[in-house]
Design a protein around this motif. Sequence first.
Motif, PDB file in Angstrom:
ATOM      1  N   LYS A 286       0.897  -1.165   0.085  1.00 39.32           N
ATOM      2  CA  LYS A 286      -0.107  -0.095  -0.093  1.00 39.32           C
ATOM      3  C   LYS A 286       0.897   1.282  -0.047  1.00 39.32           C
ATOM      4  N   THR A 287       2.212   1.350   0.523  1.00 38.85           N
ATOM      5  CA  THR A 287       3.000   2.411   0.665  1.00 38.85           C
ATOM      6  C   THR A 287       3.782   2.601  -0.312  1.00 38.85           C
ATOM      7  N   SER A 288       4.030   1.536  -1.427  1.00 42.47           N
ATOM      8  CA  SER A 288       4.795   1.558  -2.351  1.00 42.47           C
ATOM      9  C   SER A 288       4.156   2.278  -3.771  1.00 42.47           C
ATOM     10  N   VAL A 289       4.964   2.928  -4.598  1.00 39.86           N
ATOM     11  CA  VAL A 289       4.273   3.453  -5.837  1.00 39.86           C
ATOM     12  C   VAL A 289       4.864   2.431  -6.914  1.00 39.86           C
ATOM     13  N   GLN A 290       3.877   2.291  -7.582  1.00 35.89           N
ATOM     14  CA  GLN A 290       4.317   1.565  -8.920  1.00 35.89           C
ATOM     15  C   GLN A 290       5.103   2.293  -9.905  1.00 35.89           C
ATOM     16  N   ASP A 291       5.957   1.641 -10.462  1.00 42.43           N
ATOM     17  CA  ASP A 291       6.991   2.439 -11.486  1.00 42.43           C
ATOM     18  C   ASP A 291       6.436   2.302 -12.751  1.00 42.43           C
ATOM     19  N   SER A 292       6.553   3.414 -13.572  1.00 45.71           N
ATOM     20  CA  SER A 292       6.095   3.284 -15.018  1.00 45.71           C
ATOM     21  C   SER A 292       6.935   3.665 -15.912  1.00 45.71           C
ATOM     22  N   ASP A 293       6.681   3.620 -17.262  1.00 45.16           N
ATOM     23  CA  ASP A 293       7.515   4.248 -18.338  1.00 45.16           C
ATOM     24  C   ASP A 293       7.588   5.606 -18.179  1.00 45.16           C
ATOM     25  N   HIS A 294       6.342   6.252 -17.937  1.00 45.11           N
ATOM     26  CA  HIS A 294       6.201   7.750 -17.834  1.00 45.11           C
ATOM     27  C   HIS A 294       7.374   8.334 -16.798  1.00 45.11           C
ATOM     28  N   SER A 295       7.499   7.725 -15.668  1.00 44.21           N
ATOM     29  CA  SER A 295       8.211   8.107 -14.581  1.00 44.21           C
ATOM     30  C   SER A 295       9.807   8.269 -14.925  1.00 44.21           C
TER      31      SER A 295
ATOM     32  N   LYS B 153      10.636   8.668 -18.223  1.00 48.73           N
ATOM     33  CA  LYS B 153      10.550   9.823 -19.227  1.00 48.73           C
ATOM     34  C   LYS B 153      10.875  11.112 -18.279  1.00 48.73           C
ATOM     35  N   VAL B 154      10.170  11.073 -17.156  1.00 52.70           N
ATOM     36  CA  VAL B 154       9.930  12.305 -16.392  1.00 52.70           C
ATOM     37  C   VAL B 154      11.482  12.466 -15.715  1.00 52.70           C
ATOM     38  N   LYS B 155      11.844  11.568 -15.185  1.00 51.82           N
ATOM     39  CA  LYS B 155      13.306  11.572 -14.651  1.00 51.82           C
ATOM     40  C   LYS B 155      14.401  12.037 -15.554  1.00 51.82           C
ATOM     41  N   SER B 156      14.520  11.406 -16.950  1.00 50.66           N
ATOM     42  CA  SER B 156      15.124  11.772 -17.822  1.00 50.66           C
ATOM     43  C   SER B 156      15.191  13.366 -18.253  1.00 50.66           C
ATOM     44  N   ASP B 157      13.913  13.798 -18.607  1.00 55.64           N
ATOM     45  CA  ASP B 157      13.622  15.210 -18.680  1.00 55.64           C
ATOM     46  C   ASP B 157      14.289  16.043 -17.764  1.00 55.64           C
ATOM     47  N   LYS B 158      14.087  15.641 -16.261  1.00 52.21           N
ATOM     48  CA  LYS B 158      14.630  16.569 -15.485  1.00 52.21           C
ATOM     49  C   LYS B 158      16.137  16.540 -15.445  1.00 52.21           C
ATOM     50  N   GLU B 159      16.874  15.498 -15.918  1.00 53.54           N
ATOM     51  CA  GLU B 159      18.105  15.457 -15.724  1.00 53.54           C
ATOM     52  C   GLU B 159      18.602  16.308 -16.998  1.00 53.54           C
TER      53      GLU B 159
END
Length: 102
Positions: free
Chosen positions: A46-55, A57-63
């Motif tokens: 319940k406390t963990s967040v599922q990882d996705s392809d969108h996340s 992309k967002v991480k690489s965009d931030k970098e």
Amino acid sequence: MTTIPGQNIVIQQSGTVHEATHHVKPNQPAPEQLAAHQAAREIVEKTSVQDSDHSEKVKSDKEKRAKEQKKREKREEERKKKKKIKREQDPDSTGSLLNTVA
């Protein structure tokens, strides 16, 4: 000791063979332990967040944005240094070139 069906033969087995042929059920944990373990697992899920392809992309965009920002800041610092050096130098002082037409 083991007997062969249909024959009147008795065979004696060594201790390790006897243990290997007579499998014992593994010890089952108590129901209380299973319930506690299940509850802990559910809390983690319940406390963990599922990882996705969108996340990703967002991480690489931030970098990328962070790298571009650092490059811009570096260029601005270089421009400021050049302007400061130009202000400090007197055009009539030695070491500076004058535009002359021959």
